[in-house]
Design a protein around this motif. Structure first.
Motif, mmCIF file in Angstrom:
data_model
loop_
_atom_site.group_PDB
_atom_site.id
_atom_site.type_symbol
_atom_site.label_atom_id
_atom_site.label_comp_id
_atom_site.label_asym_id
_atom_site.label_seq_id
_atom_site.Cartn_x
_atom_site.Cartn_y
_atom_site.Cartn_z
ATOM 1 N N UNK A 296 0.830 -1.216 0.000
ATOM 2 C CA UNK A 296 0.000 0.000 0.000
ATOM 3 C C UNK A 296 0.865 1.268 0.000
ATOM 4 N N UNK A 297 1.937 1.316 0.798
ATOM 5 C CA UNK A 297 2.874 2.435 0.678
ATOM 6 C C UNK A 297 3.540 2.404 -0.693
ATOM 7 N N UNK A 298 3.828 1.186 -1.153
ATOM 8 C CA UNK A 298 4.473 1.031 -2.447
ATOM 9 C C UNK A 298 3.670 1.575 -3.605
ATOM 10 N N UNK A 299 2.352 1.675 -3.445
ATOM 11 C CA UNK A 299 1.531 2.253 -4.510
ATOM 12 C C UNK A 299 1.943 3.682 -4.838
ATOM 13 N N UNK A 300 2.281 4.455 -3.820
ATOM 14 C CA UNK A 300 2.760 5.812 -4.052
ATOM 15 C C UNK A 300 4.098 5.818 -4.758
ATOM 16 N N UNK A 301 4.963 4.860 -4.400
ATOM 17 C CA UNK A 301 6.268 4.760 -5.053
ATOM 18 C C UNK A 301 6.133 4.348 -6.515
ATOM 19 N N UNK A 302 5.219 3.416 -6.789
ATOM 20 C CA UNK A 302 4.998 2.988 -8.175
ATOM 21 C C UNK A 302 4.506 4.170 -9.010
ATOM 22 N N UNK A 303 3.572 4.930 -8.463
ATOM 23 C CA UNK A 303 3.059 6.122 -9.154
ATOM 24 C C UNK A 303 4.189 7.096 -9.472
ATOM 25 N N UNK A 304 4.988 7.424 -8.462
ATOM 26 C CA UNK A 304 6.070 8.390 -8.646
ATOM 27 C C UNK A 304 7.107 7.884 -9.649
ATOM 28 N N UNK A 305 7.430 6.592 -9.567
ATOM 29 C CA UNK A 305 8.420 6.023 -10.482
ATOM 30 C C UNK A 305 7.943 6.110 -11.927
ATOM 31 N N UNK A 306 6.665 5.809 -12.166
ATOM 32 C CA UNK A 306 6.129 5.854 -13.528
ATOM 33 C C UNK A 306 6.121 7.278 -14.074
ATOM 34 N N UNK B 39 -9.881 21.970 -2.557
ATOM 35 C CA UNK B 39 -8.764 22.365 -3.435
ATOM 36 C C UNK B 39 -7.989 21.143 -3.929
ATOM 37 N N UNK B 40 -8.713 20.020 -4.141
ATOM 38 C CA UNK B 40 -8.076 18.750 -4.488
ATOM 39 C C UNK B 40 -8.689 18.177 -5.756
ATOM 40 N N UNK B 41 -7.849 17.562 -6.589
ATOM 41 C CA UNK B 41 -8.309 16.694 -7.677
ATOM 42 C C UNK B 41 -7.752 15.312 -7.389
ATOM 43 N N UNK B 42 -8.567 14.280 -7.573
ATOM 44 C CA UNK B 42 -8.137 12.921 -7.233
ATOM 45 C C UNK B 42 -7.971 12.056 -8.471
ATOM 46 N N UNK B 43 -7.108 11.045 -8.329
ATOM 47 C CA UNK B 43 -6.971 9.986 -9.327
ATOM 48 C C UNK B 43 -6.969 8.656 -8.587
ATOM 49 N N UNK B 44 -7.793 7.689 -9.005
ATOM 50 C CA UNK B 44 -7.713 6.355 -8.402
ATOM 51 C C UNK B 44 -6.279 5.845 -8.522
ATOM 52 N N UNK B 45 -5.731 5.340 -7.400
ATOM 53 C CA UNK B 45 -4.315 4.961 -7.401
ATOM 54 C C UNK B 45 -4.092 3.756 -6.495
ATOM 55 N N UNK B 46 -4.970 2.758 -6.641
ATOM 56 C CA UNK B 46 -4.800 1.529 -5.891
ATOM 57 C C UNK B 46 -6.108 1.000 -5.340
ATOM 58 N N UNK B 47 -6.146 -0.298 -5.121
ATOM 59 C CA UNK B 47 -7.265 -0.937 -4.433
ATOM 60 C C UNK B 47 -6.729 -2.224 -3.821
ATOM 61 N N UNK B 48 -7.135 -2.512 -2.601
ATOM 62 C CA UNK B 48 -6.639 -3.706 -1.918
ATOM 63 C C UNK B 48 -7.469 -4.943 -2.239
ATOM 64 N N UNK B 49 -8.642 -4.747 -2.842
ATOM 65 C CA UNK B 49 -9.598 -5.839 -2.924
ATOM 66 C C UNK B 49 -10.289 -5.996 -1.585
ATOM 67 N N UNK C 40 -3.859 -0.576 -10.872
ATOM 68 C CA UNK C 40 -3.904 -1.991 -11.242
ATOM 69 C C UNK C 40 -2.809 -2.782 -10.545
ATOM 70 N N UNK C 41 -1.631 -2.200 -10.459
ATOM 71 C CA UNK C 41 -0.475 -2.872 -9.871
ATOM 72 C C UNK C 41 -0.718 -3.243 -8.415
ATOM 73 N N UNK C 42 -1.358 -2.353 -7.658
ATOM 74 C CA UNK C 42 -1.558 -2.615 -6.237
ATOM 75 C C UNK C 42 -2.432 -3.842 -6.004
ATOM 76 N N UNK C 43 -3.573 -3.922 -6.684
ATOM 77 C CA UNK C 43 -4.434 -5.069 -6.430
ATOM 78 C C UNK C 43 -3.812 -6.365 -6.938
ATOM 79 N N UNK C 44 -3.080 -6.300 -8.034
ATOM 80 C CA UNK C 44 -2.395 -7.489 -8.522
ATOM 81 C C UNK C 44 -1.430 -8.022 -7.458
ATOM 82 N N UNK C 45 -0.728 -7.138 -6.796
ATOM 83 C CA UNK C 45 0.202 -7.562 -5.757
ATOM 84 C C UNK C 45 -0.528 -8.191 -4.578
ATOM 85 N N UNK C 46 -1.613 -7.562 -4.141
ATOM 86 C CA UNK C 46 -2.371 -8.140 -3.023
ATOM 87 C C UNK C 46 -2.937 -9.515 -3.388
#
Length: 360
Positions: free
Chosen positions: A46-56, A143-153, A273-279
């Protein structure tokens, strides 16, 4: 062909295939953002989801757009990230929206609510239903815009020091439970505790709390809950498909070029997509290991599930009477949920049920 027109017609994949990416990247400015996470570094999923986003983001811009990722508590408290993004202290955050239900219960709909959508249904509501449109309209107030960035299932129901047998066992139960679901636990007589992930083990070990939920086998094993609470209850009826978001300061996002905005969107979708695949890949083996360590798997008794369902529907009706934000978004969400459950009942659920019954 004019560059922006070319991008619109071919998309990022077409740009890369055509070998046009370097020209686009070179035209952009160097940008440095900071991302505040609500999660500890120890949780590589779950922390890694932020890292995957930043890396991409970095990879797709040839390193010109860099986002540094900071664990919960490093720049600000894990539950302070919405304030940080709203005020522009950081450009973005990676978090679960229901943590902020205290600001407005409507935040919870953007993540997961008791007896809500599963992960696939949530993604469908966001991208093909009205979910993204409605939640962005709501988050705009912050003052926020969101993007879906992970799901644990779907998650587990948590770790209990004593076995739950009847609804009476919920009375006075000090239960660490994230976000909005605490409202339902209160209706059942429990005492919800909203602790960050990094503080749960110690509270459970010392008996400050009687039970705790986090995510599922892979993360829970890493946090060591099985050492201090023997009963692992399922399912997490309050988290059928909790979505994790990247929250971005609206001014910072609007300052990006169209190309960089497209990169942010694509990177978030990849991380989602990456986050749920890992879980999904890692939970089965972790569950086997937990059982080998004498963890006792126990389903929630049906009377507790039934009482929780009724309490949830009562809370939703009350909120619809008092909170215009909730009323508008939940009405759309509930209609989508009804149609999704109709479809899943005939195909997905029947297939899954059969495959689990034959125990291959």
């Amino acid at each position: 062909m004019e560059r922006r027109s070319f991008i619109r017609q071919t998309g990022i994949a077409g740009v890369l295939a055509a070998g046009a990416a370097p020209a686009i990247v070179h035209a952009q400015a160097n940008i440095r953002w900071r991302l505040a996470s609500s999660f500890p570094k120890s949780l590589d999923t779950i922390f890694g989801g932020g890292e995957v986003f930043a890396k991409k983001v970095g990879e797709m811009t040839g390193g010109k757009f860099q986002i540094s990722v900071h664990a919960g508590g490093e720049l600000m408290p894990p539950f302070g990230v919405v304030d940080g993004v709203q005020n522009g202290t950081v450009e973005c955050a990676h978090t679960v929206p229901y943590y902020f239900f205290g600001k407005d219960p409507t935040f919870a709909i953007g993540a997961s609510i008791p007896f809500g959508l599963n992960s696939r249904q949530m993604s469908a509501w966001m991208w093909e239903g009205n979910g993204l449109k409605l939640m962005r309209e709501f988050y705009g107030n912050y003052n926020i815009i969101n993007f879906p960035c992970g799901n644990t299932g779907a998650q587990m129901g948590g770790w209990f020091r004593k076995e739950l047998k009847t609804l009476a066992d919920m009375k006075g139960l000090k239960f660490r439970i994230g976000g909005f679901a605490g409202k339902i636990i209160e209706r059942l007589g429990g005492v919800p505790q909203n602790l960050p992930g990094g503080e749960i083990y110690q509270a459970l070990e010392k008996g400050t709390i009687d039970a705790a939920e986090w995510v599922g086998p892979y993360d829970d094993q890493k946090l060591g809950f099985y050492k201090v609470a023997p009963y692992y209850v399922y399912p997490g009826w309050w988290e059928g498909g909790p979505q994790v978001d990247v929250f971005i300061n609206k001014k910072a996002f609007e300052a990006l070029t169209p190309e960089y905005k497209a990169v942010v969107e694509a990177a978030a979708a990849y991380a989602h997509t990456d986050m749920q695949a890992k879980y999904d890949a890692r939970n089965p083996n972790a569950l086997k290991q937990l059982v080998a360590n004498k963890t006792k798997l126990v389903p929630f008794p049906k009377p507790i599930m039934d009482a929780a369902f009724k309490a949830s529907m009562d809370v939703y009706a009350e909120l619809s009477d008092t909170n215009p934000n909730w009323k508008k978004i939940y009405a759309d969400y509930a209609n989508f949920r009804r149609d999704q459950n109709l479809w899943f009942r005939f195909c997905e659920a029947r297939f899954d049920g059969y495959m689990q019954s034959v125990k291959l």
